[in-house]
Design a protein around this motif. Structure first.
Motif, PDB file in Angstrom:
ATOM      1  N   UNK A  66      -0.839 -12.010  -6.917  1.00 60.60           N
ATOM      2  CA  UNK A  66      -1.782 -11.123  -6.240  1.00 60.60           C
ATOM      3  C   UNK A  66      -1.157  -9.810  -5.802  1.00 60.60           C
ATOM      4  N   UNK A  67      -0.115  -9.378  -6.525  1.00 56.43           N
ATOM      5  CA  UNK A  67       0.539  -8.101  -6.174  1.00 56.43           C
ATOM      6  C   UNK A  67      -0.337  -6.955  -6.662  1.00 56.43           C
ATOM      7  N   UNK A  68      -1.079  -6.364  -5.739  1.00 57.17           N
ATOM      8  CA  UNK A  68      -1.974  -5.253  -6.087  1.00 57.17           C
ATOM      9  C   UNK A  68      -1.660  -4.047  -5.207  1.00 57.17           C
ATOM     10  N   UNK A  69      -2.284  -2.945  -5.588  1.00 55.93           N
ATOM     11  CA  UNK A  69      -2.127  -1.756  -4.748  1.00 55.93           C
ATOM     12  C   UNK A  69      -0.855  -1.018  -5.094  1.00 55.93           C
ATOM     13  N   UNK A  70      -0.170  -1.486  -6.117  1.00 55.30           N
ATOM     14  CA  UNK A  70       1.039  -0.795  -6.554  1.00 55.30           C
ATOM     15  C   UNK A  70       2.274  -1.391  -5.935  1.00 55.30           C
ATOM     16  N   UNK A  87       3.713   5.479 -11.090  1.00 51.44           N
ATOM     17  CA  UNK A  87       3.536   4.492 -10.022  1.00 51.44           C
ATOM     18  C   UNK A  87       2.093   4.254  -9.680  1.00 51.44           C
ATOM     19  N   UNK A  88       1.860   3.981  -8.385  1.00 47.90           N
ATOM     20  CA  UNK A  88       0.562   3.460  -7.973  1.00 47.90           C
ATOM     21  C   UNK A  88      -0.485   4.544  -7.730  1.00 47.90           C
ATOM     22  N   UNK A  89      -1.730   4.107  -7.793  1.00 53.71           N
ATOM     23  CA  UNK A  89      -2.829   4.996  -7.451  1.00 53.71           C
ATOM     24  C   UNK A  89      -3.533   5.525  -8.685  1.00 53.71           C
TER      25      UNK A  89
END
Ligand SMILES: Cc1cc2nc3c(=O)[nH]c(=O)nc-3n(C[C@H](O)[C@H](O)[C@H](O)COP(=O)(O)OP(=O)(O)OC[C@H]3O[C@@H](n4cnc5c(N)ncnc54)[C@H](O)[C@@H]3O)c2cc1C
Length: 492
Positions: free
Chosen positions: A437-441, A473-475
């Protein structure tokens, strides 16, 4: 069973996958997106409940303005932008004051001087951040690529950066804490809190870990434009998918990729519904998932990256509320970021983002109602291997933390909800297929950012990566940026 084929098979229909596929389709390649869920969007997707449409993760689209990274994507593929309202401002609520992050620079400058300090050190720090931010956002919109993998990349980056911005390279090893200490403002509690909140929200790291350049981009997204489409992510994807299919792009939802074999020119992407034969593949699922799906293709090339990413995992807790207008009315702004306590660690409700659908947005909520999403970061570990009772207890506590934070701004929030649901890392693992469940970066630190980031090209001809476990990376803005690099590799 009929044999399906495409020039390029894209695994995963999140922001990265859809952007890559649209770029290539618009360029004349035949593309197919294989998405395991029943709709696209992934961590920037949506779900529907009792007439409400909630954003499951990302609630804001970053830099979808003309000339911005998202705007460049839409114009490159010839898509009409959906109705995206760019926020003029949003409120950062501290325990003792509210600081409004205005998009307009003059208003923002006046606000920070009034609320966060205007002595010589503060002004020098603001100037430093402004200058870096202007330069970095300009670069982001150019043809830059990291990590540098050869002479070609040096030339590409030198052209994009130019002599004017070359001195930025000296900050590559700085953290945000280094910059604050160098300006003698690190000990200012309120300023440090605001910077920490903005940095944690966007690069997931503390001031001592966050690479300065990434952190500056993250803490200044309000200046580039935070947007929310009418209908939130539902509205955005509805428009995007329509336009992608209009140019003959194919989206196959409910299609879980179970394996990838073959090599350049003859990849076979397997799923229960049969294989897709593709000349090239772009995998936009997290790197550890790609490693498992395409083990014969990638060999051990992703192993070190997977270990590095595992050490940088994080996740999110989100409370989705469908509420009567009366619970949230009377506020000028629809987005708030809230700190409940100065002295507590960030995450788990302390530093949360609250997005409320706009008044009159009856795609997001039935008439007289609003969709509210309250999100905060959390660690992955505390949510692993819980029995049912322990899980429900932890989930209930998360609901209370988020509600308590939300009520500091909206005192009546959640008193009479039509919908009230909580997503945890366990929920995200189930719906996004992201390990643990590693989300959001993944948290960005000097070890995994920029030169340490996972590249789109790991040295396998015709097989490329994209998505928020790869550079930059994230976003949403990072995924769109990375999709350009992946598409460039396919074309080369
Ligand atoms: C709570 C939260 C809030 C956030 N807020 C913001 C924000 O406001 N603004 C912002 O810019 N960003 C935000 N983000 C970050 C942003 O949502 C992500 O970085 C981005 O959406 C990731 O996109 P992606 O394409 O890399 O991955 P994903 O969105 O994970 O897309 C990958 C896709 O692959 C699919 N898939 C997985 N396995 C398979 C398989 N075997 N076969 C086929 N398909 C598969 C998944 O279903 C998914 O759709 C937020 C994230 C979260 C979790």
């Amino acid at each position: 069973m009929e044999t399906e084929s495409a020039d390029v098979a894209v695994i995963g229909g999140g922001v990265a996958g859809m952007s890559t596929a649209a770029r290539l389709q618009a360029d004349g390649y035949s593309t197919v997106v294989l998405e395991q869920h029943h709709n696209v969007g992934g961590c920037a997707g949506y779900y529907e409940r009792a007439g409400f449409r909630f954003d499951v993760g990302a609630t804001t689209l970053v830099d979808f303005v003309p000339g911005g990274v998202g705007g460049q994507l839409l114009s490159a593929v010839g898509f009409e932008p959906p109705a995206i309202a760019i926020q003029d401002a949003y409120d950062v609520c501290l325990p003792d004051r509210t600081v409004t992050l205005y998009r307009d620079h003059t208003d923002w400058d006046a606000e920070r001087r009034a609320k966060l300090g205007d002595d010589k050190q503060h002004l020098a720090f603001y100037d430093f951040i402004d200058d870096l931010s202007t330069r970095l956002w300009r670069l982001t919109r150019k043809d830059i690529k990291m990590p540098i993998q050869g002479v070609g990349d040096i030339v590409r980056n030198a052209r994009a950066v130019g002599l004017r911005d070359l001195p930025l390279a000296r900050y590559l090893r700085w953290t945000m804490a280094d910059a604050m200490r160098a300006h003698d403002v690190y000990d200012d509690r309120a300023l440090r809190a605001v910077v920490s909140m903005l940095v944690e929200d966007t690069v997931h790291a503390s001031l001592n870990e966050a690479p300065l350049l990434n952190a500056v981009l993250g803490m200044t997204i309000h200046r580039t434009g935070l947007g929310r489409a009418t209908g939130g992510m539902y509205g955005f994807w509805d428009s995007f998918v329509d336009q992608y299919t209009d140019i003959s792009g194919r989206v196959e939802t409910g299609r879980t990729v179970t394996g990838v074999t073959g090599s350049h020119g003859e990849f076979r992407v397997n799923s229960a519904a049969g294989p897709v034969h593709a000349e090239q593949v772009v995998s936009t699922v997290p790197v550890p998932v790609t490693r498992d799906l395409a083990s014969t293709v990638v060999g051990d090339r992703l192993d070190d990256y997977c270990s590095m990413l595992r050490a940088h995992e994080g996740s999110a807790l989100v409370l989705f509320l469908g509420v009567p207008d009366t619970e949230v009315e009377g506020h000028e702004r629809t987005h708030h970021q809230i700190l409940q306590a100065y002295d507590e660690p960030l995450g788990n409700g302390n530093n949360m983002f609250v997005s409320v659908s706009a008044p009159g947005d009856d795609v997001s909520a039935p008439a007289g109602h609003r969709a509210v999403m309250l999100s905060t970061h959390c660690a992955v570990e505390p949510w692993q291997d819980l029995d049912r009772a322990a899980y429900e207890e932890q989930k209930g506590a998360a609901r209370e933390q988020l509600l308590a934070g939300g009520r500091t701004v909206y005192p009546e929030l959640g008193t009479d909800p039509v919908v009230s649901e909580v997503a945890t890392p366990v929920t995200y693992e189930q719906f996004t297929n992201r390990p643990r469940g590693a989300v959001g970066g993944y948290k960005q630190t000097p070890a995994n950012a920029n030169q340490g980031a996972v590249p789109q090209d790991v040295g396998i001809e015709g097989f490329y990566l994209a998505g928020d476990t790869t550079w930059p990376g994230l976003g949403t803005v990072a995924c769109v940026k990375g999709s350009k690099v992946a598409a460039d590799h396919v074309r080369s």
